[in-house]
Design an enzyme around this catalytic site. Structure first.
Site, mmCIF file in Angstrom:
data_model
loop_
_atom_site.group_PDB
_atom_site.id
_atom_site.type_symbol
_atom_site.label_atom_id
_atom_site.label_comp_id
_atom_site.label_asym_id
_atom_site.label_seq_id
_atom_site.Cartn_x
_atom_site.Cartn_y
_atom_site.Cartn_z
ATOM 1 N N ASN A 164 0.808 -1.234 0.000
ATOM 2 C CA ASN A 164 0.000 0.000 0.000
ATOM 3 C C ASN A 164 0.836 1.277 0.000
ATOM 4 O OD1 ASN A 164 0.677 -0.695 2.686
ATOM 5 N ND2 ASN A 164 -0.917 0.650 3.460
ATOM 6 N N GLU A 263 3.634 -4.943 12.239
ATOM 7 C CA GLU A 263 2.649 -3.873 12.062
ATOM 8 C C GLU A 263 1.553 -4.444 11.174
ATOM 9 O OE1 GLU A 263 5.178 -0.658 10.662
ATOM 10 O OE2 GLU A 263 5.677 -0.128 12.723
ATOM 11 N N CYS A 297 -3.251 1.458 6.437
ATOM 12 C CA CYS A 297 -3.654 0.682 7.611
ATOM 13 C C CYS A 297 -4.277 1.562 8.677
ATOM 14 C CB CYS A 297 -2.444 -0.038 8.186
ATOM 15 S SG CYS A 297 -1.150 1.118 8.664
ATOM 16 N N GLU A 475 7.503 0.398 16.625
ATOM 17 C CA GLU A 475 8.614 0.973 15.870
ATOM 18 C C GLU A 475 8.472 2.494 15.973
ATOM 19 O OE1 GLU A 475 9.277 -0.920 12.046
ATOM 20 O OE2 GLU A 475 8.696 -2.849 12.869
HETATM 21 P P1 NAD Z 1 0.066 -9.326 3.119
HETATM 22 O O1 NAD Z 1 0.122 -9.799 4.520
HETATM 23 O O2 NAD Z 1 -0.727 -10.091 2.152
HETATM 24 O O3 NAD Z 1 1.534 -9.240 2.489
HETATM 25 C C1 NAD Z 1 2.549 -8.472 3.081
HETATM 26 C C2 NAD Z 1 3.895 -9.046 2.693
HETATM 27 O O4 NAD Z 1 4.043 -10.337 3.272
HETATM 28 C C3 NAD Z 1 4.096 -9.232 1.193
HETATM 29 O O5 NAD Z 1 5.426 -8.906 0.876
HETATM 30 C C4 NAD Z 1 3.827 -10.720 1.003
HETATM 31 O O6 NAD Z 1 4.467 -11.265 -0.125
HETATM 32 C C5 NAD Z 1 4.420 -11.277 2.272
HETATM 33 N N1 NAD Z 1 3.888 -12.575 2.700
HETATM 34 C C6 NAD Z 1 2.644 -13.062 2.530
HETATM 35 N N2 NAD Z 1 2.545 -14.285 3.107
HETATM 36 C C7 NAD Z 1 3.750 -14.566 3.654
HETATM 37 C C8 NAD Z 1 4.291 -15.674 4.371
HETATM 38 N N3 NAD Z 1 3.543 -16.749 4.672
HETATM 39 N N4 NAD Z 1 5.579 -15.624 4.766
HETATM 40 C C9 NAD Z 1 6.334 -14.539 4.491
HETATM 41 N N5 NAD Z 1 5.904 -13.479 3.798
HETATM 42 C C10 NAD Z 1 4.610 -13.477 3.392
HETATM 43 O O7 NAD Z 1 -0.412 -7.799 3.204
HETATM 44 P P2 NAD Z 1 -0.717 -6.826 1.992
HETATM 45 O O8 NAD Z 1 -1.986 -7.286 1.362
HETATM 46 O O9 NAD Z 1 0.499 -6.663 1.191
HETATM 47 O O10 NAD Z 1 -0.971 -5.427 2.752
HETATM 48 C C11 NAD Z 1 -2.201 -5.029 3.261
HETATM 49 C C12 NAD Z 1 -2.290 -5.357 4.746
HETATM 50 O O11 NAD Z 1 -1.209 -4.760 5.439
HETATM 51 C C13 NAD Z 1 -3.539 -4.803 5.403
HETATM 52 O O12 NAD Z 1 -4.017 -5.757 6.304
HETATM 53 C C14 NAD Z 1 -3.033 -3.592 6.162
HETATM 54 O O13 NAD Z 1 -3.813 -3.197 7.266
HETATM 55 C C15 NAD Z 1 -1.687 -4.046 6.585
HETATM 56 N N6 NAD Z 1 -0.793 -2.909 6.868
HETATM 57 C C16 NAD Z 1 -0.479 -2.620 8.150
HETATM 58 C C17 NAD Z 1 0.330 -1.525 8.442
HETATM 59 C C18 NAD Z 1 0.685 -1.128 9.851
HETATM 60 O O14 NAD Z 1 1.559 -0.279 10.015
HETATM 61 N N7 NAD Z 1 0.068 -1.691 10.856
HETATM 62 C C19 NAD Z 1 0.827 -0.760 7.398
HETATM 63 C C20 NAD Z 1 0.482 -1.091 6.086
HETATM 64 C C21 NAD Z 1 -0.323 -2.190 5.819
HETATM 65 O O1 6OD Z 2 3.977 6.845 8.535
HETATM 66 C C1 6OD Z 2 4.514 5.803 8.919
HETATM 67 O O2 6OD Z 2 5.616 5.796 9.484
HETATM 68 C C2 6OD Z 2 3.841 4.509 8.732
HETATM 69 N N1 6OD Z 2 4.481 3.447 9.223
HETATM 70 C C3 6OD Z 2 2.667 4.444 8.065
HETATM 71 C C4 6OD Z 2 1.927 3.275 7.869
HETATM 72 C C5 6OD Z 2 0.877 3.283 7.039
HETATM 73 C C6 6OD Z 2 0.084 2.121 6.839
HETATM 74 O O3 6OD Z 2 -0.506 1.845 5.825
#
Ligand code: NAD
Ligand code: 6OD
Length: 494
Positions: A164, A263, A297, A475
């Site tokens: 994202n 995260e 997120c 973090e």
């Molecule tokens: P995802 O979990 O599908 O994938 C994230 C990463 O993990 C990718 O690089 C993917 O290839 C890898 N991955 C997937 N399965 C794996 C496994 N079994 N072992 C190792 N690596 C693996 O997430 P996404 O669809 O890319 O992103 C969207 C999600 O991320 C949403 O749920 C969003 O809320 C969350 N997110 C959280 C934050 C935060 O700071 N809390 C920030 C951004 C996104």
């Molecule tokens: O702004 C940041 O440092 C941060 N980690 C943002 C995360 C966004 C999630 O989608």
């Protein structure tokens, strides 16, 4: 209409992995598809378990080489050069990020890429300024002892990033990991490999020693991701992504007891009290629901509005949503596409579910028709729903698209209870002009981060992370340095 101001940097050549200072572009590949029109952007070299193993070995070797002997100041000066070089190649990074995600030019410039460079500078400054603990102690013989701690690197760190905000979130972990002296094996999302591939080039250009930063492309299960997180010689994993993926990674990491920083997902609430500045609350909520097409997120998917203001708030939010211009990154649009057709299917399934769960779709709910190549992309309408029960799946599950449910509340106590009635706990936004209420409600939120009268206002020194299903650890600022360091105590008998 969709022309890019700067050409996509990997047009006509496969994206390589970077392993031990060597660019690798042979073996299996997968396709990088534009979410703007469905066109093929490039092919990407997929790292198999053997290449991931080479990357981890290269990282381990780098720790024993010149990198391991650099002072913090020398390491951090190199990271400042990384920031400078990103800024010199700014337009290429913007172009790469936009090609992969379709996000707006304005956002890629002002947030994603700018923050990528800022992350390197911020952590270089923080690591250079960090001091260490010292405790004098008494001993039975009266001579005493001096304890002091040194910050050693954790070792080989796996960084796994989502799609994202690909560059911001990759550098958010790579920068502090390197500032603390670790060696990194990074895996960007399979959806967004390009800005990470440019970062690999920058690392080489500024002279980061071979093996210190390795890049492997690929998917999760059965691919580079799984091979990396289950590798016995990886010491720590910094992961951002879905909560279910975090749980799977935790299982893979258990055998070798790796340090984990997660995260994860969210189902964030915004609480709008009747005493809030109405215009500010509406425009802030517009941002918190629709930024990056709802794919942040931190976005609010549940909006609770005090009953006297509810109807007016829904009307105004819907008016704003209908005015949003949907389009490609170079068209001055407010809302780009979702990341992929597959993700659009998921979000559309929730639009359908909202109707099945007896919600009212106030605006949106479908897919825009352009009559041009954008119909091959992953665009979707911004959507506002009302009338769902609090136990509806649309209110409980993370959707990660441009949609929110707006529900009324009748008391502060009820608002707090509704906001906290979720398995997630990442952020909350509280809109009120009552200062006492602001502090009182903010403290009761079961989340890692609360904004009062704003949303996504960031100071990089603050703790970042979530509770419950939204994450593990913190973090940001010194919290990142703590995760990426292994403090060692040295006790000297005097
Ligand atoms: P995802 O979990 O599908 O994938 C994230 C990463 O993990 C990718 O690089 C993917 O290839 C890898 N991955 C997937 N399965 C794996 C496994 N079994 N072992 C190792 N690596 C693996 O997430 P996404 O669809 O890319 O992103 C969207 C999600 O991320 C949403 O749920 C969003 O809320 C969350 N997110 C959280 C934050 C935060 O700071 N809390 C920030 C951004 C996104
Ligand atoms: O702004 C940041 O440092 C941060 N980690 C943002 C995360 C966004 C999630 O989608």
């Amino acid at each position: 209409m969709l022309t890019q101001a700067y050409p996509y940097p990997f047009a006509g050549r496969p994206l390589p992995c970077l392993v031990g200072g060597e660019l690798v572009s042979h073996g299996r590949t997968f396709e990088n598809i534009s979410p703007v029109n469905g066109a093929l952007l490039a092919t990407v070299t997929e790292a198999d378990a053997a290449l991931v193993d080479r990357a981890v070995r290269a990282a381990r070797a780098a720790l024993r080489g010149p990198w391991g002997r650099l002072s913090t100041a020398e390491r951090c000066n190199l990271l400042r050069k990384v920031a400078e070089r990103i800024e010199q190649r700014f337009d290429e990074f913007v172009s790469a990020e936009i090609a992969d995600t379709g996000k707006t030019l304005e956002q890629a410039r002002s947030l994603d890429i700018a923050r990528g460079a800022a992350n390197f500078r911020a952590y270089a400054d923080l690591a250079t300024a960090r001091g260490s603990e010292c405790f004098e102690m008494a001993t039975p013989d009266g001579r005493g002892a001096l304890n002091y701690s040194v910050h050693k690197p954790v070792g080989v760190v796996a960084v796994i990033a989502p799609w994202n905000m690909p560059f911001l979130l990759m550098t958010w972990k790579v920068a502090p990991a390197l500032a603390c002296g670790n060696a990194v094996v990074a895996k960007p999302s399979e959806e967004t490999p390009s800005s990470a591939a440019l970062l690999a080039e920058v690392m080489q250009e500024v002279g980061v020693p071979p093996g210190v930063f390795n890049l492997v492309h690929g998917f999760g299960p059965g691919s580079a991701g799984e091979a990396l997180v289950s590798h016995p010689d990886v010491n720590a994993i910094a992961f951002t992504g879905e909560s279910a993926t975090g749980a799977a990674i935790m299982r893979s990491a258990a055998d070798s007891v790796k340090a984990l920083s997660f995260e994860l997902g969210g189902k964030n609430a915004a609480l709008v009290f009747a005493d809030a500045d109405f215009e500010a609350a509406v425009s802030g909520t517009m941002r918190s629901v629709f930024s990056n097409c709802g794919q942040v997120c931190l976005c609010s998917e549940r909006v609770y509005v005090e009953r006297p203001m509810h109807a007016r708030f829904v009307d105004e939010l819907a008016r704003g949503a209908r005015r949003l211009k949907i389009g490609g990154p170079y068209e001055g649009a407010d809302l780009g596409p979702l990341i992929s057709r597959a993700h659009r299917e998921k979000v559309l399934s929730y639009y359908r579910l909202a109707r099945e769960e007896h919600g009212e779709i106030v605006c949106g709910g479908g897919v825009p028709a352009f009559g041009d190549e954008r119909d091959g992309g992953a665009f979707i309408e911004p959507t506002i729903v009302t009338g769902l029960a609090e136990d509806a799946r649309c209110v409980k599950e993370e959707i990660f698209g441009p949609i929110c449910h707006v529900a009324p509340f009748d008391s502060e106590e009820q608002a707090v209870q509704m906001a906290n009635a979720t398995r997630y706990g990442l952020t909350a936004a509280v809109w009120t002009s009552n200062l006492q209420r602001a502090h009182r409600v903010a403290r009761q939120m079961e989340v890692g981060m609360v904004w009062v009268n704003d949303w996504y206002l960031r100071d990089l020194r603050t703790p970042f992370g979530g509770v419950k299903l939204s994450g593990l650890g913190r973090e940001g600022g010194m919290h990142s340095l703590a995760f990426f360091s292994a403090p060692m105590n040295i006790c000297v008998k005097l």
